[in-house]
Scaffold this active site. Sequence first.
Site, PDB file in Angstrom:
ATOM      1  N   CYS A   6     -28.196  19.639  14.224  1.00 54.49           N
ATOM      2  CA  CYS A   6     -29.183  18.760  13.347  1.00 54.49           C
ATOM      3  C   CYS A   6     -29.355  19.460  12.017  1.00 54.49           C
ATOM      4  O   CYS A   6     -29.369  18.713  11.097  1.00 54.49           O
ATOM      5  CB  CYS A   6     -30.464  18.933  14.186  1.00 54.49           C
TER       6      CYS A   6
HETATM    7  C1  BEZ Z   1     -27.781  20.829  18.056  1.00 53.49           C
HETATM    8  O1  BEZ Z   1     -28.320  20.078  17.238  1.00 53.49           O
HETATM    9  O2  BEZ Z   1     -27.070  21.782  17.838  1.00 53.49           O
HETATM   10  C2  BEZ Z   1     -28.506  21.132  19.732  1.00 53.49           C
HETATM   11  C3  BEZ Z   1     -29.217  20.056  20.127  1.00 53.49           C
HETATM   12  C4  BEZ Z   1     -29.786  20.379  21.212  1.00 53.49           C
HETATM   13  C5  BEZ Z   1     -29.595  21.425  22.001  1.00 53.49           C
HETATM   14  C6  BEZ Z   1     -28.881  22.581  21.467  1.00 53.49           C
HETATM   15  C7  BEZ Z   1     -28.319  22.350  20.380  1.00 53.49           C
END
Ligand code: BEZ
Length: 167
Positions: A54
């Site tokens: 994200c």
């Molecule tokens: C990520 O966006 O990298 C992520 C999303 C959910 C859990 C762990 C990492």
Amino acid sequence: MSEFPKNTKFTYVKSEPKDDILSCGIPIPYDCDKELPSKKVVIVGAPGAFTPTCTADHVPPYISKAKEFKAKGVDQIIVITANDPFVLSAWSKALKNDSDGFIIFASDGNSEFAKKIGYDLDLTSKGMGVRNARFAMVVDHNKIVTSEKESDTGVSVSSAENILSKL
Ligand code: BEZ
């Protein structure tokens, strides 16, 4: 094309990148029933503030391409996660969101909106509870005209580039 769900509320803190990341601010409501009928908005859903994908891949292009979204008639971009509004305010500052209110980082508390549209994501096995899936949607005067949910954790259909191509 479907109607945006009624009685959807987010909360957010008005903040700027120059604000101290440790200043908390006061959360205010974003009432979709009041805001969305007069606007074209992009809602970007993500599993969590400060999570790697994200933070590195999904959300930054929405900030760097803000002018392109505006040029296509978008009035506002709303980044939502299940985090509380204080965490989202810090994430917005850390990502140097200097859009002057064009992009807001808002809390979809308890993933209530995501659950309404079937875009919640169960991360309890990772100790993260129920979160929002990664998605992006265009809401034009209260109508959902585009909605793209990722089938895995990567960034593809919900990317800024793909959403721009649909506008
Ligand atoms: C990520 O966006 O990298 C992520 C999303 C959910 C859990 C762990 C990492």
